[in-house]
Design a protein around this motif. Sequence first.
Motif, short mmCIF file in Angstrom:
data_model
loop_
_atom_site.label_atom_id
_atom_site.label_comp_id
_atom_site.label_asym_id
_atom_site.label_seq_id
_atom_site.Cartn_x
_atom_site.Cartn_y
_atom_site.Cartn_z
N LYS A 115 0.83 -1.48 -0.01
CA LYS A 115 -0.05 0.05 0.03
C LYS A 115 0.86 1.11 0.09
N ASN A 210 -6.92 0.22 -7.83
CA ASN A 210 -5.69 -0.89 -7.96
C ASN A 210 -4.68 -0.54 -9.21
N LYS A 212 -0.81 -1.16 -10.94
CA LYS A 212 0.18 -2.22 -10.90
C LYS A 212 1.43 -1.51 -11.38
#
Length: 323
Positions: A115, A210, A212
């Motif tokens: 996170k 989210n 990446k």
Amino acid sequence: MVYKFARRGFPCNPYELERLYKYCVNPHVPLRDHIAAFMLLIEMQSFAQHLDTSLQDRTMRLLLDDPAYRDILNPITRPEDMAFVERLHIPARYLRTKDDGTTALRVMRAPDPKKPFDLEQLAQYALIYGRPGLENTWQGIAVDFAYRMHWRTLFGFALCRALCANSAGKTTLVRRFALVMARPGLYREAVAAYAVANPTRPFVAQYGANIKICQVHVPDDQVRNFSDDDAIRVLIHNRIPPDWVDHAYTYGVVYLEQQFHQPTMSLDIFRDVDDKRLQRLSVYGPPPAIPHWDGWREISEEDRYRLLFKRADKVAAQIDTEG
């Protein structure tokens, strides 16, 4: 009781300063409050000494110039005195009992690598372990004398941390990303050039809850060859939004400014980057912030107690050494 004489945390005028001082030297004051008043006065002396004289108000000048305030008798004579203050001042919800029966603050968890943009947790951790105010501090994070941290600098720090894998050369890699962020419009120009060179593979920025991010790994013996262009390629490969890099501009500027106050052999590089930064500012103007990640983070109640505990431990250690 102490804050009856300093309602805003520190005495804000000569009258409040005089009342706090008289309270501090009053032999009938409880030890706990005596120590708290003393610590308040010496903390104010400490940060007032770091300010330019043009920024000092009447109260600060009086505190620094009046001989009566220079040699305030230290009421802390034993490490046990500070432990006494800790137990009485800090609520139980912030404490834990160790195996030997003594109390200590609850263990603060380190920021979760999964996170990276939990900026609140990062700020709390940096406040206690990032050595704010010292030379060897976490680079790029802006901290004022009230221990507030600027959200834009925390965001830039978090972004660099997310992009760079832990390695011996991580500091050098972070530097390259920070210097890219310090130059307005540089990343946007690179994204535009990428779009022209790759018409069939357009750049699409990542957004959402989210995302990446592929961290950059560079062998230790090659890390010095990592360039600004390499940093930009990593940003593009990870589809980092240009407005994120714009938002991190303040982090880049603070990082750059800190380099001029440290012994380094790279001053020519930093001067060149700063010159280009100023040139780009005249063309693009200051990069805009993301509104809900802008401004200063105020310290929380838990932060205040952690700082008090840390300060108490430091004073107690000094007394123990002197003893």
